[in-house]
Scaffold this active site. Structure first.
Site, PDB file in Angstrom:
ATOM      1  N   LYS A  22     -70.159 -41.267  70.695  1.00 56.46           N
ATOM      2  CA  LYS A  22     -70.009 -39.801  69.911  1.00 56.46           C
ATOM      3  C   LYS A  22     -71.600 -40.433  69.768  1.00 56.46           C
ATOM      4  CE  LYS A  22     -70.099 -40.719  64.907  1.00 56.46           C
ATOM      5  NZ  LYS A  22     -70.744 -40.409  64.435  1.00 56.46           N
ATOM      6  N   ASN A  23     -72.070 -41.369  69.615  1.00 58.52           N
ATOM      7  CA  ASN A  23     -73.296 -41.175  68.915  1.00 58.52           C
ATOM      8  C   ASN A  23     -74.280 -41.358  70.206  1.00 58.52           C
ATOM      9  OD1 ASN A  23     -73.124 -41.675  66.241  1.00 58.52           O
ATOM     10  ND2 ASN A  23     -73.120 -44.103  66.569  1.00 58.52           N
ATOM     11  N   CYS A 117     -75.588 -39.474  51.810  1.00 57.10           N
ATOM     12  CA  CYS A 117     -74.377 -39.788  52.334  1.00 57.10           C
ATOM     13  C   CYS A 117     -73.404 -40.559  51.928  1.00 57.10           C
ATOM     14  CB  CYS A 117     -74.902 -39.608  53.740  1.00 57.10           C
ATOM     15  SG  CYS A 117     -73.668 -40.377  55.373  1.00 57.10           S
ATOM     16  N   ARG A 122     -79.714 -42.980  52.938  1.00 54.31           N
ATOM     17  CA  ARG A 122     -79.976 -42.765  54.451  1.00 54.31           C
ATOM     18  C   ARG A 122     -81.827 -41.951  54.494  1.00 54.31           C
ATOM     19  NH1 ARG A 122     -74.224 -42.132  58.385  1.00 54.31           N
ATOM     20  NH2 ARG A 122     -76.290 -42.729  59.868  1.00 54.31           N
ATOM     21  N   ASP A 306     -71.256 -50.326  62.317  1.00 54.30           N
ATOM     22  CA  ASP A 306     -69.934 -49.652  62.697  1.00 54.30           C
ATOM     23  C   ASP A 306     -68.604 -50.133  62.965  1.00 54.30           C
ATOM     24  OD1 ASP A 306     -71.690 -46.930  62.417  1.00 54.30           O
ATOM     25  OD2 ASP A 306     -72.333 -46.806  64.535  1.00 54.30           O
ATOM     26  N   ARG A 398     -64.003 -36.845  62.972  1.00 59.55           N
ATOM     27  CA  ARG A 398     -64.879 -36.935  63.171  1.00 59.55           C
ATOM     28  C   ARG A 398     -65.708 -37.718  64.487  1.00 59.55           C
ATOM     29  NH1 ARG A 398     -69.286 -38.975  59.319  1.00 59.55           N
ATOM     30  NH2 ARG A 398     -70.433 -39.147  61.192  1.00 59.55           N
TER      31      ARG A 398
HETATM   32  C1  UD1 Z   1     -77.175 -44.462  63.637  1.00 56.69           C
HETATM   33  C2  UD1 Z   1     -75.320 -44.287  64.055  1.00 56.69           C
HETATM   34  C3  UD1 Z   1     -74.375 -44.710  63.527  1.00 56.69           C
HETATM   35  C4  UD1 Z   1     -74.822 -46.032  63.875  1.00 56.69           C
HETATM   36  C5  UD1 Z   1     -76.330 -46.467  62.920  1.00 56.69           C
HETATM   37  C6  UD1 Z   1     -76.937 -47.935  63.150  1.00 56.69           C
HETATM   38  C7  UD1 Z   1     -75.461 -42.058  65.202  1.00 56.69           C
HETATM   39  C8  UD1 Z   1     -74.623 -40.622  65.066  1.00 56.69           C
HETATM   40  N1  UD1 Z   1     -75.106 -42.897  64.083  1.00 56.69           N
HETATM   41  O1  UD1 Z   1     -77.327 -43.820  62.002  1.00 56.69           O
HETATM   42  O2  UD1 Z   1     -73.214 -44.791  63.584  1.00 56.69           O
HETATM   43  O3  UD1 Z   1     -74.491 -46.577  61.765  1.00 56.69           O
HETATM   44  O4  UD1 Z   1     -77.164 -45.974  63.455  1.00 56.69           O
HETATM   45  O5  UD1 Z   1     -76.257 -48.610  64.061  1.00 56.69           O
HETATM   46  O6  UD1 Z   1     -76.363 -42.551  65.962  1.00 56.69           O
HETATM   47  N2  UD1 Z   1     -83.424 -46.229  57.974  1.00 56.69           N
HETATM   48  C9  UD1 Z   1     -84.647 -46.268  56.891  1.00 56.69           C
HETATM   49  N3  UD1 Z   1     -85.303 -44.492  57.014  1.00 56.69           N
HETATM   50  C10 UD1 Z   1     -85.078 -44.361  58.461  1.00 56.69           C
HETATM   51  C11 UD1 Z   1     -84.068 -44.143  59.045  1.00 56.69           C
HETATM   52  C12 UD1 Z   1     -83.209 -45.490  58.670  1.00 56.69           C
HETATM   53  O7  UD1 Z   1     -85.212 -46.013  55.816  1.00 56.69           O
HETATM   54  O8  UD1 Z   1     -85.683 -43.070  58.619  1.00 56.69           O
HETATM   55  C13 UD1 Z   1     -82.399 -47.110  57.216  1.00 56.69           C
HETATM   56  C14 UD1 Z   1     -81.494 -46.093  57.018  1.00 56.69           C
HETATM   57  O9  UD1 Z   1     -81.188 -46.066  55.771  1.00 56.69           O
HETATM   58  C15 UD1 Z   1     -80.484 -46.799  56.811  1.00 56.69           C
HETATM   59  C16 UD1 Z   1     -80.986 -48.082  58.383  1.00 56.69           C
HETATM   60  O10 UD1 Z   1     -82.090 -47.552  58.500  1.00 56.69           O
HETATM   61  O11 UD1 Z   1     -79.648 -48.112  56.634  1.00 56.69           O
HETATM   62  C17 UD1 Z   1     -80.074 -47.356  59.737  1.00 56.69           C
HETATM   63  O12 UD1 Z   1     -80.276 -46.472  59.884  1.00 56.69           O
HETATM   64  P1  UD1 Z   1     -80.450 -46.127  61.187  1.00 56.69           P
HETATM   65  O13 UD1 Z   1     -80.598 -46.855  62.761  1.00 56.69           O
HETATM   66  O14 UD1 Z   1     -81.455 -44.753  61.305  1.00 56.69           O
HETATM   67  O15 UD1 Z   1     -79.027 -45.122  62.226  1.00 56.69           O
HETATM   68  P2  UD1 Z   1     -78.817 -43.771  62.388  1.00 56.69           P
HETATM   69  O16 UD1 Z   1     -79.481 -43.564  62.829  1.00 56.69           O
HETATM   70  O17 UD1 Z   1     -78.674 -42.547  60.584  1.00 56.69           O
END
Ligand code: UD1
Length: 425
Positions: A22-23, A117, A122, A306, A398
């Site tokens: 998915k990701n 979320c 996030r 995950d 999902r």
């Molecule tokens: C992606 C995956 C999700 C997985 C996660 C971590 C997809 C669609 N989703 O989510 O399944 O659980 O990686 O492996 O690929 N953060 C910030 N600022 C930012 C971005 C992130 O503070 O600008 C924080 C988030 O709030 C969270 C952490 O960093 O606490 C991890 O987020 P991130 O690695 O960005 O995960 P996603 O890309 O949202």
């Protein structure tokens, strides 16, 4: 309203093949925007998040032909909009993955801000800081982010304060069209990012360092459509491996690279689970009792957030106490109170779950709070005494293609059942 009903206590066996990740698929679909023409993606999972990303691309002007269950031909030659609307972003936060490609192709993007979320706040600050360094100006108005690189994108070094998966991907997908070289320091290393970089390089991008914390991107003038196969879903695979571990039955899971689950397999081995890796998957068996272990979630190659819920369900049946620490997302223990309704003994203290193993679960009515938590409740239902009804299964749909059908093919007594929604009046 549909629920998943599981009758616990039946033996599993045989083999199951996982779908594409998915990701990865979601980001590859977004990346097709960078290469005007028809890109063909194969091994695409047939899940609702993919359908939403399809709607986002169509909204932007792409045409999508569904060829069979797992193949999409995405024509991005006539994309004429750069706005991801609220109705779609609100349904799926990963819709924001179109921001980088839209900026890369058009120098601008208008993206609805995702709301809170159910697995935590996030934030997107790292996406914005990184893109700003490349020359993007952001305005925030009426819940939308307006991004514009008026003077074009210019390569630079971006150091991420945390290796965010989404920020790394958005930055890569913008930087492929920047002038000069971009270096992303402290980049995320997940296999899905490696898959994205592989496809972009097939499209003509010049990216090195995939799978390492330092990714270097030399901007190019143009990218070309390609055909690409989505990497296997390590999280779906891990979920079925936990199904074997929790029931104690021998199963084979195929369609993924076991090396992508390194830390998960290592931790489960410490819990008394045995794995035999095969050409494109692994066999699982658990000859003895489940042993307790401590786990903390970390960015790849650490233990994936995950897989936290599914493995926590396993520790809840261990011979002793485990501490599970969630470092990536707040609110990712919501399923634990539902598991408590099935007899688990779990105390949450901040981002730690203190899990005291119990002898068994008892079937109950539980609500799936999110995607992986929902899957964990189904896994618990496989070994619970009696019936478990899991509701709010749209979360599970999902990310898992035909979860119920696949578990049934392994021998589980499980079905989707239409029940009256008592909240209607
Ligand atoms: C992606 C995956 C999700 C997985 C996660 C971590 C997809 C669609 N989703 O989510 O399944 O659980 O990686 O492996 O690929 N953060 C910030 N600022 C930012 C971005 C992130 O503070 O600008 C924080 C988030 O709030 C969270 C952490 O960093 O606490 C991890 O987020 P991130 O690695 O960005 O995960 P996603 O890309 O949202």
């Amino acid at each position: 309203m549909e629920i998943i009903r599981v009758e616990g206590g039946h033996h599993l066996g045989g083999s199951v093949e996982v779908a594409g990740a998915k990701n990865s698929a979601l980001k590859l679909m977004a990346a097709t925007l960078l290469a005007p023409g028809v890109t063909v993606l194969t091994n695409v999972p047939n899940i609702s998040d993919v359908h939403i990303m399809g709607k986002v691309l169509k909204h932007l002007g792409a045409k999508i032909e569904v060829r069979g269950v797992h193949e999409l031909a995405i024509d991005t030659s006539e994309v004429s909009s750069w706005e991801a609307p609220y109705e779609l972003v609100a349904k799926m936060r990963a819709s924001t993955a179109v921001m980088g490609p839209l900026i890369g192709r058009f120098g601008r993007a208008v993206i609805a801000m995702p709301g809170g979320c159910n697995i935590g706040a996030r934030k997107m600050d790292l996406h914005f800081l990184g893109l700003e360094a490349l020359g993007v100006h952001f305005d925030n108005d009426h819940g939308y982010i307006y991004a514009e690189a008026a003077d074009g994108l210019v390569g630079t070094t971006v150091t991420l304060s945390f290796p965010s998966v989404g920020a790394t991907e958005n930055l890569i997908m913008a930087a492929v069209r920047a002038r000069g070289t971009t270096v992303i320091d402290n980049a995320a290393r997940e296999p899905e990012i490696v898959d994205l970089i592989r496809m972009l390089n097939e499209m003509g991008a010049k990216i090195s360092g995939a799978g390492t914390p330092v990714i270097e991107i030399q901007g190019v003038e143009e990218l070309y459509p390609v055909e690409h196969r989505v990497v296997g879903d390590r999280i779906e695979a891990g979920t079925f491996l936990v199904a074997g571990a929790i029931t104690g039955d021998e199963l084979e899971v195929t369609g993924f690279a076991p090396s992508h689950l390194g830390m998960v397999l290592k931790k489960m081995e410490l819990m008394g689970v045995q794995f035999e890796t095969t050409g494109n998957g692994a066999r699982v068996r658990r000859p003895g009792k489940i042993l307790p272990t401590d786990i903390q979630t970390l960015p790849y190659p650490g233990f994936p957030t995950d897989m936290q819920a599914q493995v926590l369900a396993l520790t809840a049946l261990a011979q002793g106490s485990s501490v599970i620490t969630e470092n990536i997302f707040e609110n990712r223990f919501m399923f634990a109170s539902e598991l408590g309704r099935m007899g688990a003994d779990i105390r949450i203290e901040g981002h730690h779950a203190l899990v005291r193993g119990v002898d068994g679960f008892s079937g109950a009515q539980v609500v799936s709070p999110d995607l992986r938590g929902g899957a964990a409740l189904v896994l618990a239902g496989l070994v619970a005494e009696g019936e478990t009804d899991v509701s709010a299964i749209h979360h599970i749909d999902r990310g898992y293609e035909n979860f119920v059908g696949k578990l049934r093919s392994l021998g589980a007594h499980i079905e989707r059942v239409d029940v009256a929604d008592d909240t209607d009046f």
